[in-house]
Design a protein around this motif. Structure first.
Motif, PDB file in Angstrom:
ATOM      1  N   LEU A 159     -40.171 -56.488   4.475  1.00 29.46           N
ATOM      2  CA  LEU A 159     -40.898 -56.310   5.741  1.00 29.46           C
ATOM      3  C   LEU A 159     -40.415 -55.068   6.467  1.00 29.46           C
ATOM      4  O   LEU A 159     -41.206 -54.315   7.038  1.00 29.46           O
ATOM      5  CB  LEU A 159     -40.718 -57.544   6.630  1.00 29.46           C
ATOM      6  CG  LEU A 159     -41.568 -58.745   6.240  1.00 29.46           C
ATOM      7  CD1 LEU A 159     -41.168 -59.970   7.047  1.00 29.46           C
ATOM      8  CD2 LEU A 159     -43.051 -58.445   6.464  1.00 29.46           C
ATOM      9  N   GLU A 160     -39.103 -54.849   6.426  1.00 24.67           N
ATOM     10  CA  GLU A 160     -38.574 -53.645   7.064  1.00 24.67           C
ATOM     11  C   GLU A 160     -39.126 -52.398   6.410  1.00 24.67           C
ATOM     12  O   GLU A 160     -39.485 -51.434   7.075  1.00 24.67           O
ATOM     13  CB  GLU A 160     -37.059 -53.626   6.929  1.00 24.67           C
ATOM     14  CG  GLU A 160     -36.416 -54.148   8.158  1.00 24.67           C
ATOM     15  CD  GLU A 160     -34.967 -54.421   7.891  1.00 24.67           C
ATOM     16  OE1 GLU A 160     -34.526 -55.468   8.353  1.00 24.67           O
ATOM     17  OE2 GLU A 160     -34.324 -53.604   7.205  1.00 24.67           O
TER      18      GLU A 160
ATOM     19  N   PRO B 104     -33.251 -67.030   5.619  1.00 22.65           N
ATOM     20  CA  PRO B 104     -33.802 -65.791   5.051  1.00 22.65           C
ATOM     21  C   PRO B 104     -33.431 -64.535   5.835  1.00 22.65           C
ATOM     22  O   PRO B 104     -34.247 -63.949   6.527  1.00 22.65           O
ATOM     23  CB  PRO B 104     -35.312 -66.035   5.069  1.00 22.65           C
ATOM     24  CG  PRO B 104     -35.523 -67.013   6.183  1.00 22.65           C
ATOM     25  CD  PRO B 104     -34.283 -67.860   6.259  1.00 22.65           C
TER      26      PRO B 104
ATOM     27  N   SER C  99     -37.192 -60.291   4.300  1.00 19.95           N
ATOM     28  CA  SER C  99     -36.889 -59.394   5.414  1.00 19.95           C
ATOM     29  C   SER C  99     -36.738 -57.932   5.000  1.00 19.95           C
ATOM     30  O   SER C  99     -37.223 -57.042   5.701  1.00 19.95           O
ATOM     31  CB  SER C  99     -35.653 -59.891   6.169  1.00 19.95           C
ATOM     32  OG  SER C  99     -34.648 -60.293   5.270  1.00 19.95           O
ATOM     33  N   ALA C 100     -36.100 -57.666   3.873  1.00 22.04           N
ATOM     34  CA  ALA C 100     -35.901 -56.263   3.480  1.00 22.04           C
ATOM     35  C   ALA C 100     -37.246 -55.597   3.179  1.00 22.04           C
ATOM     36  O   ALA C 100     -37.463 -54.426   3.526  1.00 22.04           O
ATOM     37  CB  ALA C 100     -34.973 -56.173   2.269  1.00 22.04           C
TER      38      ALA C 100
ATOM     39  N   GLU D 109     -42.733 -51.853   7.477  1.00 24.85           N
ATOM     40  CA  GLU D 109     -42.837 -51.456   8.883  1.00 24.85           C
ATOM     41  C   GLU D 109     -42.306 -50.040   9.104  1.00 24.85           C
ATOM     42  O   GLU D 109     -42.878 -49.264   9.876  1.00 24.85           O
ATOM     43  CB  GLU D 109     -42.095 -52.461   9.765  1.00 24.85           C
ATOM     44  CG  GLU D 109     -42.864 -53.773   9.854  1.00 24.85           C
ATOM     45  CD  GLU D 109     -42.051 -54.900  10.466  1.00 24.85           C
ATOM     46  OE1 GLU D 109     -42.493 -56.053  10.367  1.00 24.85           O
ATOM     47  OE2 GLU D 109     -40.969 -54.626  11.030  1.00 24.85           O
ATOM     48  N   ASP D 110     -41.201 -49.704   8.411  1.00 22.81           N
ATOM     49  CA  ASP D 110     -40.668 -48.350   8.556  1.00 22.81           C
ATOM     50  C   ASP D 110     -41.662 -47.318   8.028  1.00 22.81           C
ATOM     51  O   ASP D 110     -41.822 -46.242   8.611  1.00 22.81           O
ATOM     52  CB  ASP D 110     -39.324 -48.215   7.822  1.00 22.81           C
ATOM     53  CG  ASP D 110     -38.193 -48.897   8.590  1.00 22.81           C
ATOM     54  OD1 ASP D 110     -38.434 -49.319   9.741  1.00 22.81           O
ATOM     55  OD2 ASP D 110     -37.078 -49.008   8.046  1.00 22.81           O
TER      56      ASP D 110
ATOM     57  N   ALA E  60     -42.649 -56.236  15.384  1.00 28.46           N
ATOM     58  CA  ALA E  60     -43.313 -57.397  14.811  1.00 28.46           C
ATOM     59  C   ALA E  60     -42.302 -58.278  14.106  1.00 28.46           C
ATOM     60  O   ALA E  60     -41.253 -57.828  13.678  1.00 28.46           O
ATOM     61  CB  ALA E  60     -44.383 -56.944  13.832  1.00 28.46           C
ATOM     62  N   VAL E  61     -42.601 -59.545  13.963  1.00 31.92           N
ATOM     63  CA  VAL E  61     -41.681 -60.459  13.305  1.00 31.92           C
ATOM     64  C   VAL E  61     -42.039 -60.642  11.841  1.00 31.92           C
ATOM     65  O   VAL E  61     -41.218 -60.555  10.970  1.00 31.92           O
ATOM     66  CB  VAL E  61     -41.636 -61.820  14.021  1.00 31.92           C
ATOM     67  CG1 VAL E  61     -40.862 -62.832  13.185  1.00 31.92           C
ATOM     68  CG2 VAL E  61     -40.948 -61.662  15.365  1.00 31.92           C
TER      69      VAL E  61
ATOM     70  N   ALA F  80     -36.691 -61.667  -3.081  1.00 33.97           N
ATOM     71  CA  ALA F  80     -37.023 -60.612  -2.129  1.00 33.97           C
ATOM     72  C   ALA F  80     -38.510 -60.558  -1.775  1.00 33.97           C
ATOM     73  O   ALA F  80     -38.886 -59.989  -0.756  1.00 33.97           O
ATOM     74  CB  ALA F  80     -36.579 -59.258  -2.677  1.00 33.97           C
TER      75      ALA F  80
ATOM     76  N   ASP G  15     -36.952 -64.666   0.834  1.00 33.79           N
ATOM     77  CA  ASP G  15     -36.259 -63.915   1.884  1.00 33.79           C
ATOM     78  C   ASP G  15     -36.848 -62.511   1.918  1.00 33.79           C
ATOM     79  O   ASP G  15     -36.360 -61.601   1.283  1.00 33.79           O
ATOM     80  CB  ASP G  15     -34.758 -63.882   1.588  1.00 33.79           C
ATOM     81  CG  ASP G  15     -33.985 -63.229   2.726  1.00 33.79           C
ATOM     82  OD1 ASP G  15     -34.624 -62.632   3.616  1.00 33.79           O
ATOM     83  OD2 ASP G  15     -32.749 -63.314   2.724  1.00 33.79           O
TER      84      ASP G  15
ATOM     85  N   ARG H 217     -30.222 -56.198  11.184  1.00 36.06           N
ATOM     86  CA  ARG H 217     -31.651 -56.078  11.474  1.00 36.06           C
ATOM     87  C   ARG H 217     -32.419 -57.219  10.827  1.00 36.06           C
ATOM     88  O   ARG H 217     -33.344 -57.792  11.428  1.00 36.06           O
ATOM     89  CB  ARG H 217     -32.144 -54.730  10.953  1.00 36.06           C
ATOM     90  CG  ARG H 217     -33.575 -54.441  11.308  1.00 36.06           C
ATOM     91  CD  ARG H 217     -33.958 -53.068  10.822  1.00 36.06           C
ATOM     92  NE  ARG H 217     -35.377 -52.821  11.017  1.00 36.06           N
ATOM     93  CZ  ARG H 217     -36.036 -51.830  10.437  1.00 36.06           C
ATOM     94  NH1 ARG H 217     -35.398 -50.999   9.636  1.00 36.06           N
ATOM     95  NH2 ARG H 217     -37.316 -51.666  10.656  1.00 36.06           N
ATOM     96  N   GLN H 218     -32.037 -57.561   9.600  1.00 30.99           N
ATOM     97  CA  GLN H 218     -32.740 -58.642   8.911  1.00 30.99           C
ATOM     98  C   GLN H 218     -32.471 -59.994   9.581  1.00 30.99           C
ATOM     99  O   GLN H 218     -33.371 -60.810   9.727  1.00 30.99           O
ATOM    100  CB  GLN H 218     -32.338 -58.644   7.431  1.00 30.99           C
ATOM    101  CG  GLN H 218     -32.898 -57.431   6.705  1.00 30.99           C
ATOM    102  CD  GLN H 218     -32.414 -57.303   5.276  1.00 30.99           C
ATOM    103  OE1 GLN H 218     -31.791 -56.334   4.895  1.00 30.99           O
ATOM    104  NE2 GLN H 218     -32.696 -58.295   4.468  1.00 30.99           N
TER     105      GLN H 218
ATOM    106  N   ARG I 275     -34.558 -60.309  12.744  1.00 32.00           N
ATOM    107  CA  ARG I 275     -35.941 -60.706  12.484  1.00 32.00           C
ATOM    108  C   ARG I 275     -36.036 -62.214  12.231  1.00 32.00           C
ATOM    109  O   ARG I 275     -36.861 -62.908  12.834  1.00 32.00           O
ATOM    110  CB  ARG I 275     -36.464 -59.961  11.264  1.00 32.00           C
ATOM    111  CG  ARG I 275     -37.856 -60.390  10.835  1.00 32.00           C
ATOM    112  CD  ARG I 275     -38.187 -59.870   9.457  1.00 32.00           C
ATOM    113  NE  ARG I 275     -38.149 -58.422   9.376  1.00 32.00           N
ATOM    114  CZ  ARG I 275     -39.135 -57.630   9.762  1.00 32.00           C
ATOM    115  NH1 ARG I 275     -40.239 -58.133  10.257  1.00 32.00           N
ATOM    116  NH2 ARG I 275     -39.034 -56.328   9.662  1.00 32.00           N
TER     117      ARG I 275
ATOM    118  N   HIS J  66     -28.807 -62.388   0.315  1.00 30.46           N
ATOM    119  CA  HIS J  66     -28.826 -62.556  -1.142  1.00 30.46           C
ATOM    120  C   HIS J  66     -28.701 -61.244  -1.905  1.00 30.46           C
ATOM    121  O   HIS J  66     -28.322 -61.228  -3.072  1.00 30.46           O
ATOM    122  CB  HIS J  66     -30.116 -63.261  -1.574  1.00 30.46           C
ATOM    123  CG  HIS J  66     -31.327 -62.411  -1.396  1.00 30.46           C
ATOM    124  ND1 HIS J  66     -31.870 -61.670  -2.420  1.00 30.46           N
ATOM    125  CD2 HIS J  66     -32.075 -62.131  -0.301  1.00 30.46           C
ATOM    126  CE1 HIS J  66     -32.906 -60.988  -1.968  1.00 30.46           C
ATOM    127  NE2 HIS J  66     -33.060 -61.251  -0.701  1.00 30.46           N
TER     128      HIS J  66
END
Ligand SMILES: Nc1nc2c(ncn2[C@@H]2O[C@H](COP(=O)(O)OP(=O)(O)OP(=O)(O)O)[C@@H](O)[C@H]2O)c(=O)[nH]1
Ligand SMILES: [Mg+2]
Lengths: 224, 225
Positions: B104-105, A15, B101-102, B108-109, B12-13, B95, B99, A93-94, A97, A19
């Motif tokens: 979460l960013e 992840p 991550s985008a 957080e931003d 943070a993760v 999303a 996955d 960045r992803q 993480r 994608h």
């Protein structure tokens, strides 16, 4: 090295944001340069030997412990398109993480501290490989394979291409991908002694131009 | 996860309840559901209802445009710096679930740039009945369906209808025109969800989003307690 850890890192379902990116395939499809399996193979081969080789070399060098800041600058210098730099840092960045959660390590924490908005993805990939107990060869293989697997799976969605045909393209490119990884590791070893300029600088102008065109579209399926 | 890891770490993760500086992060509520059911309209109404009492931000996940973000900007429900659009690559459920991550960013931003925030609403791109948010991304989720999509949707169930923390059945004003049986929808939803709450609403008439806003307030009270 753990072969299973390599599978975890190389898994398309890892992840780390990949994608949402097509590796230039969306623009190439629109421009008529990818229309089916044969032209997808040509596109991927071009990517593999240019940005794929550069990415694999960066990843291998990072996995050998070469300074990430210097590598990130080298990646910038090899990425003329601002849109591609943004995409590479976003993906970096992803990945940072995902890798920190998967293989907690002081080196990854340090990288995150130095690049809170992300370093180029191949650089992060190399550090992540280290954290996973993998070596430069593994990192190079991951980067080389990713340079073609992303466009292939995006093209399945974009053209409704037969997924078996897309996967066969990747299988046909495998021997070349192995050779690119080998060359990348050789280059990375030269960097350790001879400095950052030993990195290859293969470029694909159409990918750079296409990325800028794509970034200006109002409607698109993929982020890059 | 990694609660012990987050205080001195660089960032943070995932679902950590605290930000790197040790302060409590904003409550994150996801809104999912089929295309056109009224997710963006509900987000807009919630912003209007809550913006004077809470510090708010919104993340949208559009499939191939920025329409949701642009609608919210046009309607001026929040200042532009409080609205972020995430690009999802043809696959909205990936999303928000597989996955994240985008997204979460993006949350957080927002906290870094316009925080401190009390609440972040994350709207998913319109998807199918199986799309749910990861617990790594949101603390609670609302599934929005509408009466015009067929009154058999609550009976069909699926992860969204069955497990969402709140099920919203929207556009009740249209029920007479599309022949939807609201009592049957309520009974089916009850059968699928047992004690989990369901709200029937129309954003075209009073009291609009009131019940959902009250539910959000209760979630926030529990989060900050
Ligand atoms: N009649 C009626 N129309 C509504 C109601 N709520 C929303 N709509 C309308 O339904 C349409 C779709 O609403 P959106 O809020 O954009 O739906 P969405 O779920 O965000 O759609 P996607 O993001 O495209 O999946 C718009 O034209 C809204 O004005 C309602 O309660 N009653
Ligand atoms: Mg919407």
């Amino acid at each position: 090295m753990s072969r299973a850890a390599l599978l975890v890192l190389a898994d398309g379902r890892f992840p780390a944001g990949g994608h949402a990116h097509s590796g230039g395939a969306e623009q190439a499809v629109k421009a008529g340069r990818i229309t089916g399996a044969a032209s997808l193979e040509d596109f991927c081969r071009g990517r593999l030997h240019t940005t794929g080789l550069v990415a694999a070399s960066l990843a291998a060098a990072a996995a050998l412990g070469v300074d990430a800041v210097a590598l990130d600058e080298a990646a910038d210098a090899r990425t003329p398109s601002p849109a591609l730099r943004v995409a590479a840092r976003k993906l970096g960045r992803q990945l940072m993480r995902a890798a920190r959660a998967t293989w907690p390590s002081a080196e990854l924490d340090d990288l995150a501290r130095r690049f809170p908005k992300g370093a180029h993805q191949p650089v992060v990939l190399g550090v992540a490989a280290r954290a996973a107990g993998l070596g430069a060869v593994d990192a190079a293989h991951c980067a080389a394979y990713e340079s073609v697997s992303g466009p292939a799976s995006a093209t399945v969605r974009l053209l409704s291409l037969d997924p078996f045909e897309a996967t066969a393209v990747l299988a046909r490119l495998a021997p070349e991908s192995d050779r690119v990884a080998d060359r990348a590791v050789e280059a990375a070893r030269r960097v350790v002694d001879g400095g950052i300029d030993e990195l290859p600088a293969g470029s694909a102008p159409l990918l750079e131009i296409g990325a800028e065109v794509h970034a200006a579209w109002a409607v698109r399926l993929f982020a890059s | 996860m990694h609660l012990d890891h987050s205080h001195d770490g660089p960032s943070a993760v995932s679902a950590d309840a605290h930000r790197p500086d040790g302060s409590r992060r904003a409550l994150r509520i996801g809104l999912g559901g089929p295309v056109g059911s009224g997710k963006t309209a509900t987000v807009a109404a919630l912003c209007r209802a809550l913006r004077d009492e809470l510090s708010l931000a919104v993340v949208t996940n559009d499939i191939y445009t920025r329409e949701d973000a642009e609608f919210l900007l046009r309607e001026a429900v929040l200042p532009p710096e409080r609205i972020t659009a995430v690009e999802t690559g043809a696959c909205p459920h990936t999303a928000i679930r597989d996955d994240i991550s985008a997204n979460l960013e993006a949350v957080e931003d927002l906290e870094d740039e316009v925080g401190p925030l009390d609440l972040i609403l994350v709207e998913s791109g319109g998807d199918n009945l199986t799309a749910t948010f990861s617990k790594g991304l949101v603390d609670a989720q609302i599934f929005v369906i509408d009466v015009a999509g067929g009154d058999d949707i609550p009976r069909k169930g699926g992860p969204g209808v069955t497990t969402a923390d709140l099920l919203v059945v929207n556009k009740t004003d249209l029920a007479p025109y599309v022949g939807s049986d609201l009592a049957r929808m309520a009974a089916d939803a009850k059968a699928q969800r047992a004690e989990l709450p369901v709200v029937f609403q129309s954003l075209r008439s009073e009291p609009g989003v009131r019940d959902v806003a009250d539910w959000v307030r209760a979630q926030l009270a529990a989060w900050t307690a």
